[in-house]
Design an enzyme around this catalytic site. Sequence first.
Site, PDB file in Angstrom:
ATOM      1  CG  HIS A  54      31.232 -15.562  10.248  1.00 15.94           C
ATOM      2  ND1 HIS A  54      31.245 -14.223   9.976  1.00 15.94           N
ATOM      3  CD2 HIS A  54      29.931 -15.911  10.354  1.00 15.94           C
ATOM      4  CE1 HIS A  54      29.995 -13.785   9.947  1.00 15.94           C
ATOM      5  NE2 HIS A  54      29.182 -14.784  10.162  1.00 15.94           N
ATOM      6  CG  HIS A 111      22.597 -20.095   8.740  1.00 13.02           C
ATOM      7  ND1 HIS A 111      23.295 -19.103   9.369  1.00 13.02           N
ATOM      8  CD2 HIS A 111      21.682 -20.517   9.653  1.00 13.02           C
ATOM      9  CE1 HIS A 111      22.847 -18.935  10.599  1.00 13.02           C
ATOM     10  NE2 HIS A 111      21.864 -19.784  10.792  1.00 13.02           N
ATOM     11  NE  ARG A 165      20.093 -15.585   9.728  1.00 20.20           N
ATOM     12  CZ  ARG A 165      21.319 -15.326  10.165  1.00 20.20           C
ATOM     13  NH1 ARG A 165      22.362 -15.630   9.428  1.00 20.20           N
ATOM     14  NH2 ARG A 165      21.513 -14.773  11.323  1.00 20.20           N
ATOM     15  CD  GLU A 222      32.262 -23.190  10.666  1.00 20.77           C
ATOM     16  OE1 GLU A 222      31.337 -24.014  10.543  1.00 20.77           O
ATOM     17  OE2 GLU A 222      32.353 -22.151   9.989  1.00 20.77           O
ATOM     18  CG  HIS A 280      24.966 -14.328   0.979  1.00 21.97           C
ATOM     19  ND1 HIS A 280      23.974 -13.768   1.764  1.00 21.97           N
ATOM     20  CD2 HIS A 280      25.972 -14.636   1.826  1.00 21.97           C
ATOM     21  CE1 HIS A 280      24.388 -13.717   3.020  1.00 21.97           C
ATOM     22  NE2 HIS A 280      25.595 -14.244   3.080  1.00 21.97           N
ATOM     23  CD  GLU A 294      26.673 -22.051   8.491  1.00 22.28           C
ATOM     24  OE1 GLU A 294      25.961 -21.036   8.487  1.00 22.28           O
ATOM     25  OE2 GLU A 294      27.805 -22.066   8.028  1.00 22.28           O
ATOM     26  CG  ASN A 325      27.122 -20.177   3.491  1.00 26.70           C
ATOM     27  OD1 ASN A 325      26.154 -19.851   2.801  1.00 26.70           O
ATOM     28  ND2 ASN A 325      27.070 -20.174   4.810  1.00 26.70           N
ATOM     29  NE  ARG A 338      18.391 -12.608   7.829  1.00 20.60           N
ATOM     30  CZ  ARG A 338      19.279 -12.224   8.753  1.00 20.60           C
ATOM     31  NH1 ARG A 338      20.510 -11.973   8.398  1.00 20.60           N
ATOM     32  NH2 ARG A 338      18.940 -12.071  10.008  1.00 20.60           N
ATOM     33  CB  THR A 368      26.504 -16.193  12.617  1.00 18.00           C
ATOM     34  OG1 THR A 368      25.588 -16.855  11.748  1.00 18.00           O
ATOM     35  CG2 THR A 368      26.622 -16.956  13.913  1.00 18.00           C
TER      36      THR A 368
HETATM   37  N1  PXP Z   1      30.460 -20.619   9.146  1.00 13.77           N
HETATM   38  C1  PXP Z   1      29.346 -20.295   9.854  1.00 13.77           C
HETATM   39  C2  PXP Z   1      29.046 -21.065  11.091  1.00 13.77           C
HETATM   40  C3  PXP Z   1      28.488 -19.272   9.421  1.00 13.77           C
HETATM   41  O1  PXP Z   1      27.400 -18.956  10.144  1.00 13.77           O
HETATM   42  C4  PXP Z   1      28.775 -18.614   8.206  1.00 13.77           C
HETATM   43  C5  PXP Z   1      27.821 -17.585   7.686  1.00 13.77           C
HETATM   44  O2  PXP Z   1      26.601 -18.178   7.395  1.00 13.77           O
HETATM   45  C6  PXP Z   1      29.919 -18.994   7.501  1.00 13.77           C
HETATM   46  C7  PXP Z   1      30.763 -19.984   8.012  1.00 13.77           C
HETATM   47  C8  PXP Z   1      30.312 -18.349   6.216  1.00 13.77           C
HETATM   48  O3  PXP Z   1      30.624 -17.014   6.452  1.00 13.77           O
HETATM   49  P1  PXP Z   1      30.890 -16.025   5.257  1.00 13.77           P
HETATM   50  O4  PXP Z   1      29.615 -15.975   4.450  1.00 13.77           O
HETATM   51  O5  PXP Z   1      31.220 -14.742   5.909  1.00 13.77           O
HETATM   52  O6  PXP Z   1      32.009 -16.610   4.458  1.00 13.77           O
END
Ligand code: PXP
Length: 251
Positions: free
Chosen positions: A200, A43, A45, A151, A10, A70, A7, A49, A101
Site C-alpha cells: 500500500h 481488488h 470493491r 500483509e 488502475h 483483495e 496490482n 469502481r 483502503t
Molecule cells: N495491498 C492492499 C491490501 C491494497 O488494498 C492495495 C490497494 O488496492 C495494495 C496493496 C496496493 O497499493 P498501491 O496501489 O498503493 O500500490
Amino acid sequence: MSRLNVNIDHIATIRQARRTNEPNPVSAAVICELAGADGITTHLRSDRRHIQDYDLIALKQAVITHLNVEMAATDEMVEIASRVKPDVVTLVPETPQEITTEGGLDVVAHKKTIKQAIAKLNDHGIFVSLFIDPDIEQIKASARLGVFQVEICTAQYAHLNEQPGDKTVRRIEAIEKEAARIKAATKVAVREGLKVAAGHGLTYRNVAPIARIADIEEFNIGHNIIARAALVGLDRAVREMIAAIREAQGK
Ligand code: PXP
C-alpha cells in the site's frame, strides 16, 4: 528473494472512466507476468469502481503465476471468491466513500466475521491473508485465526514519505520509526508462524527500506507502477498515433 505481485486495478480504473473495453486488465496481467511479476493482485470493491466480476473470471483463466484477490469480508465477496477460486484472498477493510483502503483490518474487533469468512474460503481451497497494520495485537489475533499470511499495511510509512518539500529531521525520524515498526511487526509475525507480505502506497522512491526487511516475502504494489507505465509509455503512444494519422494521409 521476495516476490512482486502487481496490482492491476488502475488499468480497470482507466477503462471504467469510459465504460469501454480498453485497457483490458487481463492484457495488463499478461504483460506484468512477461516482465517477471510473480503474481497479480486485484481488488474487487463493493462499489465496482474498477475491477468488475467478469474481470475476476477472466483473470482466473489467464493468470498463470499467482492470483491474489483483495476483498472485504462480506457474504457477497466470499461467495464470489468461492466461485472464482483465486490462489489467495486477502481480506481488507472497506468503508463507503474511501478513495483507497485506509488502513488494516481490525482483526481484534471483527474477529467473528473474519473467522467465518476464513472458514468458508478455506473450505473452497483458498488460502487467506489478512491485511493489517504493523500492530502486535493485530498480528497475534491474526495468528490465532489460523491464516497462513498477513500483509502489513505500509500506508502510514508511504504517507510520511510523500510530504512534498518537508525534509525536516522530525519527518525523517518519523519515517525511520515507522519502518522500524514494520520490521518489528514482521519479526513477531514470523515468530507466530505467519508468512509476511507488505503493501500500500509503495513507490520507486520509498520501497528500498521496506525491501531490506528480509522476512517480507511478498510485495503488492499497484498505483505507482501503473502511474509510471502511463508516463513512460506516453511518448511511444503519441508517436504511434501521429504515425497512424500520417500514414492515412499518405505523408
Ligand atoms: N495491498 C492492499 C491490501 C491494497 O488494498 C492495495 C490497494 O488496492 C495494495 C496493496 C496496493 O497499493 P498501491 O496501489 O498503493 O500500490
